[in-house]
Design a protein around this motif. Structure first.
Motif, PDB file in Angstrom:
ATOM      1  N   ARG A  31     -54.709   2.602  17.701  1.00  0.00           N
ATOM      2  CA  ARG A  31     -55.182   1.258  17.338  1.00  0.00           C
ATOM      3  C   ARG A  31     -56.524   0.966  18.008  1.00  0.00           C
ATOM      4  N   ASN A 117     -49.547  -0.758  15.748  1.00  0.00           N
ATOM      5  CA  ASN A 117     -49.115   0.100  16.863  1.00  0.00           C
ATOM      6  C   ASN A 117     -48.324   1.302  16.364  1.00  0.00           C
ATOM      7  N   ASP A 155     -35.015  -6.138  19.769  1.00  0.00           N
ATOM      8  CA  ASP A 155     -35.653  -6.286  21.077  1.00  0.00           C
ATOM      9  C   ASP A 155     -36.493  -7.556  21.060  1.00  0.00           C
ATOM     10  N   ARG A 158     -40.413  -8.252  21.743  1.00  0.00           N
ATOM     11  CA  ARG A 158     -41.433  -8.125  20.689  1.00  0.00           C
ATOM     12  C   ARG A 158     -41.964  -9.482  20.256  1.00  0.00           C
ATOM     13  N   ARG A 161     -44.610 -10.129  22.644  1.00  0.00           N
ATOM     14  CA  ARG A 161     -45.663  -9.132  22.426  1.00  0.00           C
ATOM     15  C   ARG A 161     -46.522  -9.474  21.210  1.00  0.00           C
ATOM     16  N   ARG A 164     -48.991 -11.815  22.475  1.00  0.00           N
ATOM     17  CA  ARG A 164     -49.857 -11.126  23.438  1.00  0.00           C
ATOM     18  C   ARG A 164     -50.903 -10.274  22.709  1.00  0.00           C
ATOM     19  N   LYS A 202     -50.624 -10.160  30.763  1.00  0.00           N
ATOM     20  CA  LYS A 202     -51.564  -9.535  29.829  1.00  0.00           C
ATOM     21  C   LYS A 202     -52.202 -10.578  28.919  1.00  0.00           C
TER      22      LYS A 202
HETATM   23  P1  ATP Z   1     -51.445  -1.707  25.888  1.00  0.00           P
HETATM   24  O1  ATP Z   1     -52.873  -1.759  25.554  1.00  0.00           O
HETATM   25  O2  ATP Z   1     -50.936  -2.961  26.472  1.00  0.00           O
HETATM   26  O3  ATP Z   1     -51.007  -0.491  26.649  1.00  0.00           O
HETATM   27  P2  ATP Z   1     -49.873  -0.543  23.795  1.00  0.00           P
HETATM   28  O4  ATP Z   1     -49.864  -0.771  22.312  1.00  0.00           O
HETATM   29  O5  ATP Z   1     -50.235   0.805  24.290  1.00  0.00           O
HETATM   30  O6  ATP Z   1     -50.766  -1.657  24.420  1.00  0.00           O
HETATM   31  P3  ATP Z   1     -47.455  -0.259  25.282  1.00  0.00           P
HETATM   32  O7  ATP Z   1     -46.567  -1.328  25.802  1.00  0.00           O
HETATM   33  O8  ATP Z   1     -48.180   0.600  26.226  1.00  0.00           O
HETATM   34  O9  ATP Z   1     -48.444  -0.981  24.281  1.00  0.00           O
HETATM   35  O10 ATP Z   1     -46.561   0.653  24.316  1.00  0.00           O
HETATM   36  C1  ATP Z   1     -47.051   1.815  23.694  1.00  0.00           C
HETATM   37  C2  ATP Z   1     -46.528   1.895  22.265  1.00  0.00           C
HETATM   38  O11 ATP Z   1     -45.098   1.973  22.272  1.00  0.00           O
HETATM   39  C3  ATP Z   1     -46.862   0.698  21.403  1.00  0.00           C
HETATM   40  O12 ATP Z   1     -48.128   0.817  20.813  1.00  0.00           O
HETATM   41  C4  ATP Z   1     -45.733   0.713  20.403  1.00  0.00           C
HETATM   42  O13 ATP Z   1     -45.965   1.666  19.399  1.00  0.00           O
HETATM   43  C5  ATP Z   1     -44.550   1.192  21.218  1.00  0.00           C
HETATM   44  N1  ATP Z   1     -43.784   0.091  21.834  1.00  0.00           N
HETATM   45  C6  ATP Z   1     -43.928  -0.413  23.082  1.00  0.00           C
HETATM   46  N2  ATP Z   1     -43.052  -1.379  23.345  1.00  0.00           N
HETATM   47  C7  ATP Z   1     -42.315  -1.520  22.225  1.00  0.00           C
HETATM   48  C8  ATP Z   1     -41.217  -2.355  21.858  1.00  0.00           C
HETATM   49  N3  ATP Z   1     -40.742  -3.264  22.698  1.00  0.00           N
HETATM   50  N4  ATP Z   1     -40.696  -2.189  20.628  1.00  0.00           N
HETATM   51  C9  ATP Z   1     -41.173  -1.266  19.776  1.00  0.00           C
HETATM   52  N5  ATP Z   1     -42.197  -0.458  20.060  1.00  0.00           N
HETATM   53  C10 ATP Z   1     -42.772  -0.575  21.258  1.00  0.00           C
END
Ligand code: ATP
Ligand code: MG
Length: 453
Positions: A31, A117, A155, A158, A161, A164, A202
């Motif tokens: 992303r 994501n 969950d 989310r 999130r 956020r 965040k």
């Molecule tokens: P950041 O920039 O905050 O790290 P990120 O998109 O990498 O953003 P993370 O929390 O590091 O977010 O999670 C990595 C990936 O894992 C997400 O992009 C998403 O695909 C998946 N993910 C994380 N948490 C969840 C969740 N609670 N439910 C579903 N998928 C999740």
């Protein structure tokens, strides 16, 4: 446009592919790469099992092996490599009963939270975008993969999130996802304080912290920070303010530690944002009406400091952060006495190391009040800051530590250890704060003798 991923990430992916497995960069880093943002970290998803990953790479750490995650170390950098996974049945809106590995990338992408994501990428095959993530990036939308309600039932984190990410990216939340955010907000009750704290922080540190307003409007703060809701419905009715307490708070949070100007690090910015978020938290309970019909909020600093402590503890913050925020809230309304001696006394009471943060708290607070008064208030703050800087430059004493005598010196000239020494030191410091020229060992010892004679 051709997208490139960092060489080390590419190396890991190619090595896995050479051994006959599939491997991609996945999630947030894909992303961010498309958006031209610097990813926090590069996550890799693969069809290889954790054991296979460990066999292929020389240096690995079992970070979350039961969830399929192995950390691969290349030089000093580390990368999380996670086996394609599918989450089983969810319980209590938070954890899957079990996770199992799968050989299907599609399954792995499907369990992810938002379309933006849920994309994978490698240089050989380009983007794997099964849910319209690219299109949502283009349209600046946060949208759940699949049914938003179901995903939030699985969950509830989310829900938070979604807001956020909208704050970090400046995106809107897609209509159905937003409706589900509102419908399911109460499920956040089942989510641990730690996970909520991480997301809230965040959001506060993001480019659009005023999206806090969305947390209020969607009913999220009602669950995770109900004290804030009270601010949103409390009017100031005071000549120095044009906004409600809540709107004032939102503006102050936005202003605090604005990146360009500040030079504060992440830790300091976290302290600043939480301080401003909570600085007026007890205004609603401290209302009194003055003779001219204006509202006053006497005592809200002290009471607010205590409430902030309770809230931050509830959110499982570390003690250092709690202490700093509580201290700054206690002092946020201080009117600086604009003389060198007055400033030395303030520095003594507040603590020298807190002053840059306190000035920033006061600046953000003042910037969010009635614009007619902002100029004057900021002018006074600049004067205060000038006095502070002068005191630092002249290395004047503002604490017992910097006094040129200590307890042992006083004992050596015959004073009783304990209370007497403490009192004399306090007296000497008081004199030195008035007149820094007195901070000379012989002078201070003479003063001590005279005082006890
Ligand atoms: P950041 O920039 O905050 O790290 P990120 O998109 O990498 O953003 P993370 O929390 O590091 O977010 O999670 C990595 C990936 O894992 C997400 O992009 C998403 O695909 C998946 N993910 C994380 N948490 C969840 C969740 N609670 N439910 C579903 N998928 C999740
Ligand atoms: Mg991440």
């Amino acid at each position: 446009m051709t997208f490139r991923i960092p060489q080390k990430v590419n190396m890991i992916i190619e090595e896995l592919m050479q051994q006959g497995y599939e491997a991609y960069a996945v999630g947030g880093c894909v992303r961010d790469m498309v958006l031209g943002r610097e990813p926090e970290d590069w996550d890799i998803t693969t069809s290889a099992t954790p054991q296979e990953v460990k066999r292929i790479f020389r240096r690995t750490v079992d970070t979350g092996i039961q969830h399929g995650t192995v950390t691969v170390l290349i030089d000093k950098e580390h990368f999380e490599v996670t086996t394609y996974r599918l989450d089983g049945e969810y319980e209590d809106n938070r954890h899957p009963k079990e996770v199992s590995f799968t050989s299907s990338l599609a399954e792995d992408l499907k369990r992810r939270d938002f379309t933006i994501n849920a994309m994978a990428f490698n240089e050989k095959e380009g983007f794997i975008d099964l849910f319209g993530g690219m299109e949502d990036l283009r349209r600046k939308l946060v949208r759940c993969v699949g049914s938003a309600e179901e995903r939030f039932n699985e969950d509830a984190l989310r829900i938070l999130r979604a807001v956020r990410f909208s704050a970090q990216l400046g995106f809107s939340i897609e209509e159905k996802t937003l409706a589900a955010v509102k419908a399911k907000a109460a499920n956040l009750n089942n989510i641990s304080a730690e996970r909520i704290r991480v997301e809230l922080t965040k959001l506060l540190l993001s480019d659009y912290p005023d999206r806090l307003r969305d947390l209020y409007e969607t009913g999220i703060t009602r669950v995770v920070l109900p004290e804030f809701d009270q601010l949103m419905v409390t009017e100031h009715n005071n000549a120095h303010h044009i906004y409600s307490v809540g709107e004032h708070t939102l503006r102050a949070v936005e202003e605090a530690g604005r990146q360009e100007a500040s030079g504060f690090d992440v830790r300091e910015r976290t302290i600043l944002k939480w301080t401003l978020l909570l600085h007026d938290i007890e205004k609603p309970s401290c209302i009194s009406i003055g003779r001219n019909g204006q509202r006053h909020f006497y005592g809200h600093q002290e009471k607010g400091a205590l409430t902030a402590k309770r809230i931050l503890r509830r959110l499982k913050f570390d003690n250092d952060t709690i202490d700093a925020v509580v201290h700054l809230i206690r002092w946020h309304d201080h009117s600086f006495e604009l003389t060198p001696a007055g400033m030395r006394k303030t520095m003594c009471k507040v603590g020298k190391e807190y002053m840059p943060l306190l000035f920033e708290v006061c600046r953000a607070d003042a910037s969010a009040k009635h614009p007619d008064y902002t100029g004057e208030k900021l002018g006074q703050l600049e004067k205060a800051r000038g006095l502070y800087q002068g005191i630092l430059n002249r290395r004047e004493c503002v604490s017992l530590k910097e006094l040129n005598v200590n307890g042992n010196d006083l004992i050596a000239i015959g004073m009783k250890p304990g209370r007497q020494v403490g009192e004399i030191l306090a007296y000497l410091l008081e004199q030195v704060l008035e007149n820094p020229g007195l901070n000379d060992r012989d002078t201070l010892l003479d003063m001590a003798r005279e005082r006890t004679a």
